[in-house]
Design an enzyme around this catalytic site. Sequence first.
Site, PDB file in Angstrom:
ATOM      1  N   LEU A  81       0.865  -1.189   0.000  1.00  0.00           N
ATOM      2  CA  LEU A  81       0.000   0.000   0.000  1.00  0.00           C
ATOM      3  C   LEU A  81       0.894   1.229   0.000  1.00  0.00           C
ATOM      4  CD1 LEU A  81      -2.612  -1.242   2.649  1.00  0.00           C
ATOM      5  CD2 LEU A  81      -2.821  -1.294   0.167  1.00  0.00           C
ATOM      6  N   ALA A  82       0.492   2.211  -0.775  1.00  0.00           N
ATOM      7  CA  ALA A  82       1.356   3.392  -0.967  1.00  0.00           C
ATOM      8  C   ALA A  82       1.667   4.084   0.360  1.00  0.00           C
ATOM      9  CB  ALA A  82       0.689   4.364  -1.924  1.00  0.00           C
ATOM     10  N   HIS A  83       2.884   4.503   0.460  1.00  0.00           N
ATOM     11  CA  HIS A  83       3.361   5.227   1.641  1.00  0.00           C
ATOM     12  C   HIS A  83       3.503   6.698   1.300  1.00  0.00           C
ATOM     13  CE1 HIS A  83       5.885   6.367   5.037  1.00  0.00           C
ATOM     14  NE2 HIS A  83       6.685   6.970   4.168  1.00  0.00           N
ATOM     15  N   PRO A  84       3.059   7.605   2.105  1.00  0.00           N
ATOM     16  CA  PRO A  84       2.324   7.406   3.344  1.00  0.00           C
ATOM     17  C   PRO A  84       0.831   7.690   3.129  1.00  0.00           C
ATOM     18  CG  PRO A  84       3.266   9.597   3.323  1.00  0.00           C
ATOM     19  CD  PRO A  84       3.443   9.010   1.939  1.00  0.00           C
ATOM     20  N   GLU A 115      -2.411   2.525   4.576  1.00  0.00           N
ATOM     21  CA  GLU A 115      -1.136   1.839   4.821  1.00  0.00           C
ATOM     22  C   GLU A 115      -1.019   1.426   6.299  1.00  0.00           C
ATOM     23  OE1 GLU A 115       2.185   4.366   5.066  1.00  0.00           O
ATOM     24  OE2 GLU A 115       3.675   2.865   4.554  1.00  0.00           O
TER      25      GLU A 115
END
Length: 213
Positions: free
Chosen positions: A195-198, A202
């Site tokens: 999952l994309a940070h930030p 996430e």
Amino acid sequence: MRVTLEQCGVERSLEGTHLLVAAGRVPNTKDIGLELTGVELTENGYIKVNERLETTAPGVWAVGEIAGSPQFTHISEDDFRVVRDNILGGNRVTTGRQVPFCLFTDPEFARVGMSEKDAKNKGIAYRLFKVPMGAVLRARSLMETRGFVKCLVERDSDSILGFAALGVGAGEIMACVQIAMLGGIPYTSLREAILAHPTIPEGLISLFSTAAS
Ligand SMILES: Cc1cc2nc3c(=O)[nH]c(=O)nc-3n(C[C@H](O)[C@H](O)[C@H](O)COP(=O)(O)OP(=O)(O)OC[C@H]3O[C@@H](n4cnc5c(N)ncnc54)[C@H](O)[C@@H]3O)c2cc1C
């Protein structure tokens, strides 16, 4: 400002800056002639319906709060879908559906599915994952770390039973969990997801990477 109130026979005094009165809502079904139609009411004055939202009068349906459904816009809208599909010959019911809610307090509070109490009452063995909002890196970058995220998982199947969060983006993160619940996706898949940070979702990786109780 100071308010004196009586709670369970005990007088209490509360001090604050604002007074919020939550007076509740009552159905507006009195004196509108429903008794002439065959549409019966419940003891509390709501329109009596079955799980297909049929009233006691053939061909008459009721939706939303007046039918005693949980008092949320999205539930009234889903009631419409239930009635629409049933009128078109389907057999859609209100039982077993997700009833999520989000309170837009500061910070917001969101919940869907079973609580620990529900699981205990049903004798379902569960594990509880819980982290403070500070474990959600996006919350930290927003400097909004008040609150927590927690999730109830069925002990044997790893499937998600319920979710609650108090904090920034609580309602958004809940929607991600709801989708996993709808798809029968176990919590382990969310833990291993990239999952994309930030982002707020996430935080689910942090949540499911902690030791459950
Ligand atoms: C202050 C407030 C904030 C809320 N915030 C949220 C929120 O953030 N999220 C959320 O999901 N829900 C929220 N709700 C709840 C949500 O508004 C209701 O659950 C939803 O509107 C219910 O939809 P409904 O169609 O059942 O009833 P309603 O939206 O109440 O529609 C009923 C309609 O029937 C009409 N009516 C009543 N009596 C008669 C009559 N005798 N003849 C003809 N027409 C009649 C009314 O005028 C009204 O237009 C909030 C409610 C309030 C009061």
